[in-house]
Design a protein around this motif. Sequence first.
Motif, PDB file in Angstrom:
ATOM      1  N   THR A  44     113.844 -16.815 -24.373  1.00 42.93           N
ATOM      2  CA  THR A  44     113.535 -16.517 -25.747  1.00 42.93           C
ATOM      3  C   THR A  44     115.009 -16.619 -26.379  1.00 42.93           C
ATOM      4  N   PHE A  45     114.897 -16.891 -27.846  1.00 45.89           N
ATOM      5  CA  PHE A  45     115.952 -17.126 -28.481  1.00 45.89           C
ATOM      6  C   PHE A  45     115.745 -16.844 -29.949  1.00 45.89           C
ATOM      7  N   VAL A  46     116.696 -16.547 -30.659  1.00 39.73           N
ATOM      8  CA  VAL A  46     116.554 -16.535 -32.249  1.00 39.73           C
ATOM      9  C   VAL A  46     117.813 -17.284 -32.797  1.00 39.73           C
ATOM     10  N   LEU A  47     117.184 -18.404 -33.644  1.00 40.09           N
ATOM     11  CA  LEU A  47     118.419 -19.299 -34.248  1.00 40.09           C
ATOM     12  C   LEU A  47     119.211 -18.561 -35.316  1.00 40.09           C
ATOM     13  N   GLY A  48     120.282 -18.861 -35.441  1.00 38.29           N
ATOM     14  CA  GLY A  48     121.252 -18.526 -36.463  1.00 38.29           C
ATOM     15  C   GLY A  48     122.287 -19.547 -36.948  1.00 38.29           C
ATOM     16  N   THR A  49     122.289 -19.547 -38.175  1.00 41.44           N
ATOM     17  CA  THR A  49     123.166 -20.650 -38.940  1.00 41.44           C
ATOM     18  C   THR A  49     124.560 -20.200 -39.607  1.00 41.44           C
ATOM     19  N   TYR A  50     124.374 -19.215 -40.472  1.00 42.06           N
ATOM     20  CA  TYR A  50     125.599 -18.615 -40.864  1.00 42.06           C
ATOM     21  C   TYR A  50     126.074 -17.276 -40.309  1.00 42.06           C
ATOM     22  N   GLU A  51     125.001 -16.737 -39.776  1.00 45.30           N
ATOM     23  CA  GLU A  51     125.423 -15.588 -39.043  1.00 45.30           C
ATOM     24  C   GLU A  51     124.275 -15.411 -37.928  1.00 45.30           C
ATOM     25  N   GLU A  52     124.144 -14.439 -36.865  1.00 42.26           N
ATOM     26  CA  GLU A  52     123.265 -14.374 -36.022  1.00 42.26           C
ATOM     27  C   GLU A  52     121.924 -13.903 -36.434  1.00 42.26           C
ATOM     28  N   ALA A  53     121.026 -14.875 -35.989  1.00 42.78           N
ATOM     29  CA  ALA A  53     119.428 -14.621 -36.145  1.00 42.78           C
ATOM     30  C   ALA A  53     119.244 -14.734 -37.788  1.00 42.78           C
ATOM     31  N   ASP A  54     119.708 -15.468 -38.569  1.00 47.83           N
ATOM     32  CA  ASP A  54     119.487 -15.628 -39.952  1.00 47.83           C
ATOM     33  C   ASP A  54     118.799 -17.128 -40.040  1.00 47.83           C
ATOM     34  N   GLY A  55     118.200 -17.861 -39.175  1.00 50.38           N
ATOM     35  CA  GLY A  55     117.570 -18.863 -38.983  1.00 50.38           C
ATOM     36  C   GLY A  55     118.253 -20.185 -38.967  1.00 50.38           C
ATOM     37  N   ALA A  56     117.394 -21.247 -39.361  1.00 52.18           N
ATOM     38  CA  ALA A  56     117.876 -22.624 -39.122  1.00 52.18           C
ATOM     39  C   ALA A  56     117.469 -23.361 -40.430  1.00 52.18           C
ATOM     40  N   ILE A  63     112.622 -28.494 -36.453  1.00 50.04           N
ATOM     41  CA  ILE A  63     112.384 -27.084 -37.161  1.00 50.04           C
ATOM     42  C   ILE A  63     111.631 -27.311 -38.455  1.00 50.04           C
ATOM     43  N   PRO A  64     110.251 -26.728 -38.365  1.00 48.62           N
ATOM     44  CA  PRO A  64     109.582 -27.102 -39.692  1.00 48.62           C
ATOM     45  C   PRO A  64     109.814 -26.546 -40.825  1.00 48.62           C
ATOM     46  N   GLU A  65     109.342 -27.005 -42.041  1.00 50.47           N
ATOM     47  CA  GLU A  65     109.673 -26.433 -43.300  1.00 50.47           C
ATOM     48  C   GLU A  65     109.666 -24.872 -43.336  1.00 50.47           C
ATOM     49  N   GLY A  66     108.691 -24.422 -42.896  1.00 51.16           N
ATOM     50  CA  GLY A  66     108.564 -22.897 -42.844  1.00 51.16           C
ATOM     51  C   GLY A  66     108.956 -22.151 -41.740  1.00 51.16           C
ATOM     52  N   GLY A  67     109.584 -22.694 -41.184  1.00 48.18           N
ATOM     53  CA  GLY A  67     110.137 -21.881 -39.680  1.00 48.18           C
ATOM     54  C   GLY A  67     109.231 -21.625 -38.802  1.00 48.18           C
ATOM     55  N   GLY A  68     109.256 -20.555 -38.291  1.00 47.10           N
ATOM     56  CA  GLY A  68     108.247 -20.170 -37.111  1.00 47.10           C
ATOM     57  C   GLY A  68     109.101 -19.623 -35.865  1.00 47.10           C
ATOM     58  N   ASP A  69     108.221 -18.777 -35.166  1.00 49.21           N
ATOM     59  CA  ASP A  69     108.668 -18.073 -34.076  1.00 49.21           C
ATOM     60  C   ASP A  69     108.123 -18.741 -32.858  1.00 49.21           C
ATOM     61  N   SER A  70     107.472 -19.961 -32.832  1.00 51.41           N
ATOM     62  CA  SER A  70     106.848 -20.628 -31.530  1.00 51.41           C
ATOM     63  C   SER A  70     107.518 -21.820 -31.308  1.00 51.41           C
ATOM     64  N   ILE A  71     109.110 -22.253 -31.845  1.00 51.45           N
ATOM     65  CA  ILE A  71     109.584 -23.320 -31.458  1.00 51.45           C
ATOM     66  C   ILE A  71     109.862 -23.431 -30.163  1.00 51.45           C
ATOM     67  N   LYS A  72     109.673 -24.742 -29.423  1.00 55.40           N
ATOM     68  CA  LYS A  72     109.570 -24.901 -28.062  1.00 55.40           C
ATOM     69  C   LYS A  72     110.813 -25.961 -27.807  1.00 55.40           C
TER      70      LYS A  72
END
Length: 151
Positions: free
Chosen positions: A76-88, A118-127
């Motif tokens: 499992t992972f959570v993506l970050g762009t500017y800081e940890e876990a802030d999304g993509a 990475i879909p427009e709305g993001g998500g928690d099930s990116i594989k």
Amino acid sequence: MMRSANVLLASLMICLMAGCGGGDAAGSKRTVQTVPASGSLTLDEKPFGPIHIDLLPLTSGDNVRTARADVNEDGTFVLGTYEEADGAAPGSYRVVLGNMGENLMDPPPAVLETQVMIPEGGGDSIKIILKSAKADAATDSLLNPTIKKAK
């Protein structure tokens, strides 16, 4: 009067050094809108981790930015762009493996090139599904060195 000017100047310098410009920790402005993005990483159909991954945008321009994550042992992972876990940022990326292991210092395995969206709305099930590079793809490659005996 001179003392007030010195206090004002010192306050301004502290503010500038602390990054009071609305940017990220590195001092740059957030130019790309991110969406929450998390999911799972597999290698040859099994959860894979711990490892560090970077997602490199497939397009160039001002609206793209690399995303990254430290993948847990269960994949499992959570993506970050500017800081940890802030999304993509939404878009298509190429997956690049970094260091792995307990201290994220072992070299990563050889895998086939992998892309993820990475879909427009993001998500928690990116594989992100990795497949091992075949060692027999090139007989003299670093993955499968051919050692010949002297005659």
